[in-house]
Design a protein around this motif. Sequence first.
Motif, mmCIF file in Angstrom:
data_model
loop_
_atom_site.group_PDB
_atom_site.id
_atom_site.type_symbol
_atom_site.label_atom_id
_atom_site.label_comp_id
_atom_site.label_asym_id
_atom_site.label_seq_id
_atom_site.Cartn_x
_atom_site.Cartn_y
_atom_site.Cartn_z
ATOM 1 N N ASP A 173 0.801 -1.220 0.000
ATOM 2 C CA ASP A 173 0.000 0.000 0.000
ATOM 3 C C ASP A 173 0.836 1.272 0.000
ATOM 4 O O ASP A 173 0.285 2.365 -0.114
ATOM 5 C CB ASP A 173 -0.915 0.017 1.237
ATOM 6 N N SER A 174 2.136 1.151 0.150
ATOM 7 C CA SER A 174 2.999 2.332 0.246
ATOM 8 C C SER A 174 3.650 2.637 -1.094
ATOM 9 O O SER A 174 3.523 1.881 -2.061
ATOM 10 C CB SER A 174 4.091 2.090 1.290
ATOM 11 N N GLU A 175 4.345 3.756 -1.133
ATOM 12 C CA GLU A 175 5.253 3.998 -2.243
ATOM 13 C C GLU A 175 6.372 2.960 -2.170
ATOM 14 O O GLU A 175 6.696 2.433 -1.109
ATOM 15 C CB GLU A 175 5.878 5.389 -2.159
ATOM 16 N N HIS A 202 12.446 2.259 3.931
ATOM 17 C CA HIS A 202 11.309 2.506 4.797
ATOM 18 C C HIS A 202 10.343 3.401 4.020
ATOM 19 O O HIS A 202 10.730 4.464 3.535
ATOM 20 C CB HIS A 202 11.742 3.189 6.098
ATOM 21 N N CYS A 203 9.112 2.960 3.926
ATOM 22 C CA CYS A 203 8.159 3.617 3.042
ATOM 23 C C CYS A 203 6.885 4.012 3.779
ATOM 24 O O CYS A 203 6.476 3.369 4.747
ATOM 25 C CB CYS A 203 7.774 2.695 1.877
ATOM 26 N N THR A 204 6.256 5.066 3.286
ATOM 27 C CA THR A 204 4.907 5.432 3.689
ATOM 28 C C THR A 204 4.119 5.661 2.411
ATOM 29 O O THR A 204 4.627 5.451 1.303
ATOM 30 C CB THR A 204 4.891 6.701 4.553
ATOM 31 N N ALA A 205 2.893 6.129 2.551
ATOM 32 C CA ALA A 205 2.076 6.410 1.370
ATOM 33 C C ALA A 205 2.594 7.613 0.588
ATOM 34 O O ALA A 205 2.203 7.823 -0.560
ATOM 35 C CB ALA A 205 0.628 6.656 1.789
ATOM 36 N N THR A 206 3.504 8.392 1.197
ATOM 37 C CA THR A 206 3.973 9.611 0.530
ATOM 38 C C THR A 206 5.488 9.730 0.478
ATOM 39 O O THR A 206 5.996 10.764 0.029
ATOM 40 C CB THR A 206 3.416 10.852 1.247
ATOM 41 N N VAL A 249 9.630 7.578 0.443
ATOM 42 C CA VAL A 249 10.525 6.423 0.411
ATOM 43 C C VAL A 249 11.885 6.867 0.924
ATOM 44 O O VAL A 249 12.423 7.874 0.457
ATOM 45 C CB VAL A 249 10.680 5.851 -1.014
ATOM 46 N N PRO A 288 1.037 5.928 -4.770
ATOM 47 C CA PRO A 288 -0.197 5.157 -4.576
ATOM 48 C C PRO A 288 -1.434 5.832 -5.157
ATOM 49 O O PRO A 288 -2.409 5.171 -5.479
ATOM 50 C CB PRO A 288 -0.298 5.046 -3.048
ATOM 51 N N ASP A 324 7.109 -1.155 5.138
ATOM 52 C CA ASP A 324 6.038 -0.174 5.058
ATOM 53 C C ASP A 324 5.842 0.443 6.439
ATOM 54 O O ASP A 324 5.253 -0.159 7.329
ATOM 55 C CB ASP A 324 4.759 -0.850 4.568
ATOM 56 N N SER A 332 3.914 2.688 7.349
ATOM 57 C CA SER A 332 2.535 3.049 7.645
ATOM 58 C C SER A 332 1.673 1.829 7.951
ATOM 59 O O SER A 332 0.520 1.966 8.329
ATOM 60 C CB SER A 332 1.928 3.819 6.466
#
Length: 240
Positions: free
Chosen positions: A43-45, A69-73, A75, A108, A187, A189
Amino acid sequence: MKSVPNVFKTTPRGWRSRPPSTPMLRFTATAWAKLEFLRDYGDSEIGGFGISAEDDPLLVTDLRLVRQHCTATSVQFDDLSVADFFDEQVDLGRRLESFARIWVHTHPGVSPTPSGQDEETFVRCFGRVDWAVMFILAEEGASYARLRFNVGPGGEMELPVVVDFSHAFAASDHEMWTEEYCQNVCDASASWDSQIDRRWESLDPVQPPDEFIDAWSDYVDDESGPAQQERNYLATNDTT
């Protein structure tokens, strides 16, 4: 089923013998399939480096992830993992121009437009090399590519993006791509449990890995461990 994105265009005649005269970023069919698979797995970038042909720096033949380490917005690459990747590619005889100039990441959402953080990263990480490309693939297939020159007077230009079917391509390998994703993408998030579940689903469903069996055996056999303490408690508090 997703509609076919605009990047899939009919291959112009003449590409089989030479690259197009107009600069464009091209992906082999396998490289594009791998990128879409990795984009949609979590679900993340996600981000990585495009590996290009030695004699054609704008033809991406593979995509490689590094630990991140990634989030939706965002990397964030692990510096040691990037260094290991560079060493590995040099050992394979590749030049920097073929594996360290095309920065690939996903969004995403439906928009591939670079964010302010994307622009800052592009300048900070790729601003001292002679040239570099920032490529973004969004969730529904829209894409963005920009080539920047950092030599001479400098300059930059947006590039068309196409899948070049004129080059031979291998079959998909979802098992290997899944393993590469699970080994590298954290991820930030998502919950830890969901990431463990995802990694477990990527393993052989019949035979657990040896390290898991060894760890479980140690846990069960430890006479002072929590498993034995639980058995002792149940034995002394048996109400049946």
